[in-house]
Each structure stands twice: as C-alpha cells, then as structure tokens.
Design an enzyme around this catalytic site. Structure first.
Site, PDB file in Angstrom:
ATOM      1  N   PHE A   8     -28.262 -20.064  34.260  1.00 35.28           N
ATOM      2  CA  PHE A   8     -27.437 -21.100  33.650  1.00 35.28           C
ATOM      3  C   PHE A   8     -27.411 -22.330  34.556  1.00 35.28           C
ATOM      4  O   PHE A   8     -26.463 -22.570  35.304  1.00 35.28           O
ATOM      5  CB  PHE A   8     -26.038 -20.545  33.371  1.00 35.28           C
ATOM      6  N   ARG A  65     -27.010 -24.765  25.875  1.00 38.39           N
ATOM      7  CA  ARG A  65     -26.529 -25.817  26.780  1.00 38.39           C
ATOM      8  C   ARG A  65     -26.335 -25.270  28.178  1.00 38.39           C
ATOM      9  O   ARG A  65     -26.693 -25.919  29.166  1.00 38.39           O
ATOM     10  CB  ARG A  65     -25.224 -26.432  26.271  1.00 38.39           C
ATOM     11  N   CYS A  66     -25.770 -24.059  28.282  1.00 30.41           N
ATOM     12  CA  CYS A  66     -25.561 -23.451  29.596  1.00 30.41           C
ATOM     13  C   CYS A  66     -26.876 -23.279  30.356  1.00 30.41           C
ATOM     14  O   CYS A  66     -26.918 -23.401  31.581  1.00 30.41           O
ATOM     15  CB  CYS A  66     -24.907 -22.089  29.446  1.00 30.41           C
ATOM     16  N   MET A  67     -27.954 -22.972  29.635  1.00 32.60           N
ATOM     17  CA  MET A  67     -29.238 -22.659  30.267  1.00 32.60           C
ATOM     18  C   MET A  67     -30.061 -23.891  30.605  1.00 32.60           C
ATOM     19  O   MET A  67     -31.207 -23.757  31.037  1.00 32.60           O
ATOM     20  CB  MET A  67     -30.063 -21.752  29.346  1.00 32.60           C
ATOM     21  N   GLY A 113     -25.125 -20.053  26.348  1.00 35.03           N
ATOM     22  CA  GLY A 113     -26.028 -20.465  25.284  1.00 35.03           C
ATOM     23  C   GLY A 113     -27.018 -21.512  25.741  1.00 35.03           C
ATOM     24  O   GLY A 113     -27.208 -21.739  26.948  1.00 35.03           O
TER      25      GLY A 113
END
Length: 403
Positions: free
Chosen positions: A159, A390-392, A388
């Site tokens: 992330f 965006r986190c990644m 998700g």
C-alpha cells in the site's frame, strides 16, 4: 543504474490525468505471513501469493494501458542502494533495534553489509528470519524462537499510498502509526533522498514528525486538502501537516475530518474518494454524517472553525456550489460488505475514469449509472490487507485538472 534525467513530479488533485505512479509488486514478504503473525503484520487473512501477484500485474497493466508510467518500489530501492550513503542509511535504520543487544547487532550489520544491492533490497522488504542468519550467536539469538524474525517483513509496503504522498511538487514522507509499518517510511524516504530520478526534490514531511498516513490525505482541489484523523493519523499530525503546507504555499485550506477508529474505516480514503473534480463516492452511513474542521493560516498560526458537515465545508473551500455524492444507494448489508471490500476506495486515472475492485458489483453499477467509467480489477487476494486501488498506488505526477 538509472541515468539521471528530467522527470515531472507534481500532484495537485485526486482526478487530474494520472501520468506516473509508484507501486509495489507483492513478493516474498507476503510469503512470510502465517496465522501466527498476520495480526501483528496487519493482514486479515493469509493471501495466495501467486494469485496476488497476478492480480497486481493486471492492475499495473490496466494503468499502463491508459498511458500511466508505472514505477516499482523494489527497482527504485535497488538503484538507490548502489550508492554508499544510501546503503549506510538503510543498514543503520534496520539495526537500530533495541531487541537485539550489541552482539546480534554486530552480526546483522556484517551480514547486511556483505549483500549486493539486489539482495539487500530483498532483505529490507522480505525480512530476515532467525534460521536464515547462520552466522549468528549469543544470548539474544539463542533465546529467540526459531520462527521469529530478526528483521520483520513488510507486507504492508503493498500500500504505497500510506508512506509517501505528493502535495504539489513536494513529497511528504509520512509517519506511520503502526509499529509493523515504521520501516516502510524509511525505505520510501531513502528512495526519494538517494535515487537520481528524484534529485533536487524537496521533502515536505518526515517520519520523525507526528503520525500522518497518506491514505488519510485527499487533495480535493488545488490548494484544498482533506485529512482524516482517526486510527492512523493523529490530530497533532493534521495540525503539523497543515502548518507545513501553509508555510510552503501549497494549500490555503486543510479540512480536518474525524473518522471512526475501526479496521474497516482506518483511513479517510476507505470511506470517501474522488471520481471527478466535483464528485465523490462515499460509504452511505457516513456520507451525510461526516464532519470537518476548516483549518486556515492566520498570522503564522492556525485558525480552526467549529465543525460543519464535511460535504458543505469541502464545497465551500473548493469554490463549488455543492460537492456531488455517489453514495451507492445500497441496502445496509450490501453497503457494509462492499465497504469492507474497499468499494469506496477507487483510484481516479482522469476525471470520470476510475479503477475499482470488480467484486464490488453494486457500487460499480452505481458509479457507471452516474457516468463514471469503471476499470475493474480483481482483488480477492490483494484485499486481504484491507486496501483498494487507491491504497496500492502513490501518484507522482498528475496533469493539472482542467477548469
């Protein structure tokens, strides 16, 4: 090694066309996860690593297919570690561990110094198990469980959003709250400090400061930030970041947004992300109950308003009549399920174009009904760490939003 060339690094919004992004392809660090250590390492399940890699490769390819340059943490780290100063900094950061004692520390230092750049990068990310350090001896080593790690793995590095966030042309290397993730910021900072691609980049934030995590930072529009405060980002961290961006002239308004301190809502971007310059997708139970404190600069200090509805405060700061909401309109059970599966955690590639996990069928249908193009990716294994698209992803360069 990578030659020094001129690259653009600037992010002023959530939805400007994405041109360069930093990802981390999951690897051996995920293979270190067991039922014995997964809680400590912040994963809710034990991922099938091969499938997680396939899913991540498909995610990266979906970005490339839309003209996005994809950079990888491991490759940049290996390049940076070719420089002696970077190697020394990396090793010093690892051995600064008071669990070890002097004898084990000397052994680990020597072991790491003997590794080439590729193997050192691997060890910094995947960790070093007790039984892998064949040369170790002494009381601390002998009393460790044979299944313990001397250097803990970093599965959370997947992330990349959390340990570094670009605000304008500066990078904030963040201060991660959970002990299992502290070294992620050190590696991120090492890349930005020593890789030739980022020569001359100015640091906006530092891991030694109060806790701030990138998943809590939304660049609502040029000059306007929303920063969640809850499980990971402290109020003191929001205040410090506000001072930093005001002093640098990178923002005129910071919205401090309290969020529930729960696993399913650990960051602001788990309940709200942007899919257009004036549109957000939000978790229905919080869409109209979320509040914000408006923070502005005032004669070298901060002015803080009373809390107001987040959507109202955000629209005013952004100069909009209103901020449109796609609240997915789901029944409570489906909403809760898709929230847990990061249905609201989308990555905008351009205005009205977003990447989302395919499993969130109802949320994606509502996005499309609102005119958003949804690029679906598989995330059955990637999502085991609660994150998700965006986190990644850590955007490094976005085009300026039009209008």
């Amino acid at each position: 090694m990578t030659e020094t060339t001129t690259h653009q690094h600037k992010v002023t919004s959530e939805v400007g066309r994405l041109r360069t992004v930093l990802l981390h392809r999951p690897g051996a660090e995920l293979k270190r996860l067991t039922p014995r250590n997964s809680d400590k390492l912040l994963f809710d399940a034990i991922p099938w690593v091969g499938r997680a890699q396939e899913e991540h490769d498909a995610f990266a390819q979906a970005l490339r297919d839309r003209g996005v340059e994809v950079l990888y943490v491991t490759e940049l780290l290996q390049d940076a570690l070719e420089y002696g100063a970077a190697r020394d900094e990396a090793i010093a950061g690892v051995i600064d561990d008071n669990r070890w004692g002097d004898q084990l520390r000397r052994v680990v230092r020597g072991y790491l110094r003997d590794l080439d750049s590729e193997d050192l990068a691997h060890t910094l990310i995947a960790g070093l198990a007790h039984e892998e350090l064949k040369t170790a001896h002494g009381l601390v080593y002998r009393l460790m469980d044979r299944l313990d790690f001397i250097v803990d793995p970093l599965p959370g590095l997947l992330f990349t959003r959390d340990s570094g966030v670009w605000i304008g042309d500066r990078v904030a290397v963040t201060s991660l709250a959970m002990p299992a993730r502290h070294r992620e910021s050190a590696l991120t900072g090492l890349i930005y400090a020593h890789h030739p691609r980022f020569a001359g980049v100015t640091r906006l934030y530092d891991p030694s400061l109060e806790h701030v995590e990138g998943g809590d930072v939304l660049l609502l529009s040029p000059g306007v930030l929303a920063v969640g405060t809850g499980e990971r980002t402290t109020p003191a961290g929001v205040e410090r970041l506000a001072r930093q961006v005001f002093e640098a002239g990178l923002a005129h308004t910071v919205l401090a947004v309290p969020i529930a301190q729960e696993r399913a809502t650990m960051h602001l971007d788990t309940v709200c992300t942007m899919v257009d310059a004036d549109t957000v997708v939000m978790y229905p139970p919080v869409a109209y109950s979320l509040t914000a404190y408006t923070v502005t600069g005032a004669n070298g200090d901060l002015r803080v308003t009373e809390p107001r509805p987040f959507l109202e405060a955000a629209a005013e700061a952004m100069g909009l009549d209103r901020l449109k909401v796609i609240d997915t309109g789901l029944d409570p059970v489906t909403a809760e399920r898709e929230q847990w599966d990061d249905g609201n955690n989308t990555l905008a590639l351009a205005p009205r174009v977003a990447v989302a996990y395919e499993r969130n069928i109802e949320t994606n249908a509502q996005l499309e009904a609102a005119g958003i193009e949804v690029i679906r990716i598989s995330g059955s294994e990637l999502g085991t760490g609660r994150g998700g698209p965006r986190c990644m992803s850590c955007p490094i360069f976005r085009e300026e939003p039009s209008g």
